[in-house]
Motif scaffolding. Sequence first.
Motif: not given
Lengths: 488, 313
Positions: A96-97, A100-101, A105-107, A109, A123-124, A127
């Motif tokens: 996920v990281n 996201s990177r 997306l900057q979420v 986890p 954004r999730v 993702l």
Amino acid sequence: MEWGQVHALLGENGAGKSTLMNVVYGLIRADSGEMQFDGAQVQVHSPQDAIGLGIGMVHQHFMLIPPLTVADNVILGQETARAAGVIDGRASRRTVNELSRRYGLQVDPDARVRDLSVGVQQRVEILKALYRGARLLILDEPTSVLTPQETEGLFQIVRGLTAEGSAVIFITHKLGEVMAIADRITVMRRGKVVASTTPAESSQADLARLMVGRPVLLRVEKGPAQPGRPLLQVDGLSVLDDRRQVAVDGLSLEVRAGEILGLAGVEGNGQVELVEAIAGLRPARSGRVMLCDHEVTAASPRRRLRAGLGHIPADRHRMGVILELPISDNLVLGDFDRPPFARGIVRLLAQVRDHAARLIKSFDVRAAGPQQLAGALSGGNQQKVVVARELSNGPRVLMAAQPTRGVDVGSIEFIHRQIVEQRDAGLAVLLVSSELDEVLSLADRVAVIYRGRIAAVLQAGEIDRDRIGLLMAGGQADQVPAASEGAL
Amino acid sequence: MDAFLHVLQRGDLVNLAAATLVASTPLVLAALGGLMCERSGVVNIALEGIMLTSAFVGYAVAFNTHNLTLGVLAAVLAGMAIAGLHAVLSIAFVVDQIVSGTVINILAVGITGVFYRAYIQQAEVRGPGVLPVWKLPGLGDIPIVGPIFFQQAFVTYAALALIVVVHLVLFRTVWGLRTRASGEHPRAAETAGINVYLVRYVNVIASGALAGLGGCYFSLQQVGNFLPGMTGGQGFIALAAMIFGRWTPLGSFLASLLFAGAGALAGRLQIYGVHIPYQVLGMLPYVLTIVVVAGAVGRAVAPAAVGKPYRRS
């Protein structure tokens, strides 16, 4: 469709955009016709088939599970497991990281989805699709819940995706967005493709005409407001939400006769609770609500109705209409027990029917007749029923929450016109909407709500889209460049 | 107050704790079953009926085969069968889950009563006895802890182990994640490629296995006989324990201890001759259930989709 492009699918509510995409995604089965993907004919019978082909979808109503973490939501259905089906938590967080990177997306986890803002939840969802290897991403009305700034952020994500070679289908009914993001545009009306074009070859007016099938007014025509004395006053109101958290926090506002006060804000900043507290559906913890000079803070919804409050609720199916009842009964929900619709305990059904027939005509409800069930109507016509009922009670204050959500362009025009006419007739109108365009085109003054407080009230001359957007996102009134100070 | 002092003076606390743990056995098992079921989105008020049926079937099989192990096995299978009925009714036929559960509860009382009178009441052969107490070597000799936890019979050991197992399954495995997803937001689960029907079927049937094991506690561990209505509403108390325990295995265990402890204490107070009519003391666990559940309502967080039938569109 081509790889690396954004293809906008434009159409009114009910034009068949979402249905078409649900077929593509395998949630609904096609009765006839075929589908080609990547040059080959494909059969998609279930979401699994679609996922297998690399098709991902972000639904208009998010398909997230609020009590679970971001990582759990993302991996759900395609978990990496060690022996005995034990989830490899570290691996899923790492994946996920990374995703996201890579796409900016900057979420987090480990955050629980229910604690995230709507923009982050979206954004999730993206993702989730990427995790499943989506190369074709379908976004269904993705901006309806976002601030202008969040929308810009989403556009950047979309551009990043197409730059990496993915394709995006962008379903919307907002013309401005189509012009801003799309490479190609397909316009749908009543289940048919009526045009295929590009932003360079068309204009907003063209697209609107294609979408509705006739020329439409993009702006509401209205003269300047003639505000009178305040009819709705909210003073230091605090309200708790369902989780017993403070949702409305010492909020004050007033709406005068003959003006429309627009309440702008990202959803979830206390609008729902504020509206329910004013309507009498949710107790106030402190503060006062005054309706036409009467204090109604503790009054029942019925007393407020009688005192002159009309309420168009945000959730039509939960509070606006009773789907299982005919239109005629829906039109007398507040008055069915008193003259002229009842004598003692006996309902006067002929009166109810005549009343319904009159309102159906004057509010242009497209229905087979007064006896048709409300559930059989389109969203726009259901909403006209609600508007007709609330206005036929002779209110002096109209509170309209998301009055045009899920409503077709034709009905939006009609409802907007009604709201302006009522204003001109001297009603005080509180318009609560998360559609900034709606607030901007209708309101005479705009109050911005953020975390249960009014961040600022902008007067007619100082209403500015970017400024409101920043206030909606929590910017301070004095940090926001503006012609003049508008805080109350 | 006197009676409490009696309990203390006689150094009887260890006994009371052991009795509480034993009495909590069926509550724990049924509550575990209930929460597996409800976490996947299906309400299971049929726990009572499942336990009663399993108590009967377990006894009948043990009685005829003179084999307690077969009896326990049969009880578990019977529980799965009854739960399977609940699953078919509420998932495939979309019957209201409360109605389906109620039907099963009534059915269980009727069927076990009939067969009891027809075959067991008149039997003159000796019964199969009760599951033996196994004192675990070493562990059983630890002071205080030993007599409470390690001098028990099979079903109680199984209940203790299953608390851990269900916890791990629910919160650490793929299956558990899919179960929770199906119970919170089945449509979202479906779009993520999960077969919600399958998840619910398996969980409902698993709940039958757990409650079935709990059922044979009554006939094969506690009494060594079957009596009509011998579960005495413990299936419903287990539901209360599950709610009070916030749909978690550990919470359900603690809540079960609370209810079972109330019962065990009431029993002891009678023995020590407290001047309260025994009927009143006997009400204690039930009254406590009402109080606790009334207090927990509104604050408890049920799975969002529990009780709502899911239909694919």
